[in-house]
Motif scaffolding. Structure first.
Motif, short mmCIF file in Angstrom:
data_model
loop_
_atom_site.label_atom_id
_atom_site.label_comp_id
_atom_site.label_asym_id
_atom_site.label_seq_id
_atom_site.Cartn_x
_atom_site.Cartn_y
_atom_site.Cartn_z
N HIS A 89 -0.06 3.61 0.66
CA HIS A 89 0.56 2.33 0.33
C HIS A 89 1.79 2.17 1.21
O HIS A 89 2.62 3.08 1.30
N PRO A 122 4.22 3.04 -6.26
CA PRO A 122 3.05 2.81 -7.11
C PRO A 122 2.81 4.02 -8.01
O PRO A 122 3.10 5.16 -7.65
N HIS A 125 1.94 7.91 -7.06
CA HIS A 125 2.14 8.08 -5.62
C HIS A 125 3.34 8.97 -5.32
O HIS A 125 4.25 9.08 -6.12
#
Length: 406
Positions: A89, A122, A125
């Protein structure tokens, strides 16, 4: 052979967990000059789309790759830098600080980057990289060397990269099974770019398209900074699968046809003979033009998707140096010419940087990612704010900023 401590002996090692091969490189750093000492490449089938799906297969390949590189280098390693692929991400973040003495100091830069780093990741993560893109002083800029400038307010824009913790743990477990631990984690597309880009290409604006088996990574450098990294769900296997689907033939035969007859160069005069020897026993009558029309269609889909992403982010027009193609999928004949025609930009096939001791890697671009990990270690002080070493401590910002701007 005794086990050497990487930091004390300035020995660096990197492992690329590729879709079809595990590649390991061992090198040495002396006065920040990199020399290569050992290399290896071991085939495996333990990954799918960047994720480990077979721990035993991956661990075994890792162990063999490390051992072969150690034998060539004449030493053993206990820690290495591990490339991470698959899901990640990426997002931008901003930070600011009040300039304490009316001139920008390293402490001001420190505070600005720290505030940019203080964001929510996130769920599930892990923070992997914090890559500064630019600074502004009193809303003027962007500046890439703001130290000493006069002003009241300093702001920065950074790119943050995070990856799923489960992916990290699976990779680290495989490494432990192989008898090593991770000195640090590096996003593979970033590493690949560092191995193939010149300093001018980084400054002038270049996009690296790394066409792997399962996917294609897209990495944008502008003004010597990483501005964007993305993954496209198209890889070399999709070209093969298109031939399988259209010709109704097995995968191995489709791969062979792609390699032997694939040539998607614009305006290529394909032979129009109706039979290809390898297809005769399948009672298939086709010609090279039909085969390459299939491959060209997939290539255009790949380049169109990359082009749309770059345009949507306003990067496409900033790529003065155009595109560099690398990865196994880039070996398709005519792909570079097709990209140049379709993109309307300069396009060339990647060439990995040259270092002392790399005669064994001559013209082996499939080692780009592994080599890029060693380049990352060589340049991390001027690249990445968060050095994710195995001890979990971030690199000191003062040292980072001094190396970056002084």
């Amino acid at each position: 052979m005794g086990r050497f401590n990487i930091e004390d002996k300035k020995v660096v090692a990197g492992v690329d967990l590729g879709a079809t091969n595990v590649r390991c490189l061992i090198g040495t750093l002396s006065s920040n000059e990199l020399s290569l000492a050992g290399s290896s490449s071991i085939p495996h089938k333990g990954l799918y789309k960047g994720r480990i799906v077979n721990m035993k297969e991956t661990s075994s390949a890792l162990q063999k790759a490390i051992e072969e590189a150690e034998v060539m280098a004449g030493l053993q390693i206990s820690q290495l830098f591990l490339g991470m692929s698959g899901d990640h991400h990426i997002f931008s973040s901003q930070g600011m600080s009040i300039i304490s003495s009316q001139q920008v100091t390293t402490d001001d830069l420190n505070k600005a980057v720290e505030t940019a780093k203080a964001v929510s990741l996130p769920t599930g993560h892990r923070l992997l990289h914090v890559l500064p893109k630019s600074f502004t002083v009193d809303q003027e800029g962007p500046f890439f060397n703001p130290l000493g400038l006069s002003g009241l307010r300093l702001e920065t824009s950074v790119m943050i990269v995070s990856i799923p913790e489960t992916n990290v743990q699976n990779a680290l477990q495989c490494l432990r099974y192989a008898g090593c631990s991770a000195r640090g984690l590096i996003l593979q597309p970033l590493a690949t770019s560092l191995a193939v880009l010149t300093e001018n290409e980084k400054k002038s604006g270049t996009c690296v398209l790394d066409i792997g088996q399962d996917q294609t990574s897209l990495t944008v450098f502008i003004n010597a900074r990483v501005h964007h990294i993305n993954s496209l769900c198209i890889g070399g296997e999709d070209f093969t699968h298109d031939l399988m689907s259209e010709l109704k033939i097995p995968r191995d035969l489709a791969e062979k046809i792609k390699i032997e007859y694939g040539d998607i160069s614009p305006k290529t005069e394909w032979e129009n003979k109706e039979t290809i020897e390898d297809l005769q026993k399948w009672d298939i009558t086709t010609n090279e033009k039909s085969i390459n029309t299939i491959l060209s269609t997939r290539a255009e889909l790949l380049f169109e998707e990359a082009k749309q992403i770059l345009k949507s982010l306003s990067y496409f027009d900033k790529l003065e140096e155009g595109f560099i193609l690398t990865g196994g999928g880039s070996a398709l004949k005519g792909l570079t010419e097709t990209a140049r025609y379709f993109m309307g930009k300069p396009v060339k096939t990647a060439t990995i940087k040259r270092f002392h001791g790399m005669s064994e890697l001559e013209n082996k671009n499939n080692f780009a990612t592994a080599l890029g990990m060693l380049c990352y270690v060589q340049n991390e002080n001027t690249l990445d704010y968060r050095s994710n070493y195995s001890n979990g401590k971030a690199m000191k910002i003062k040292r980072y900023l001094q190396d970056l701007f002084i």
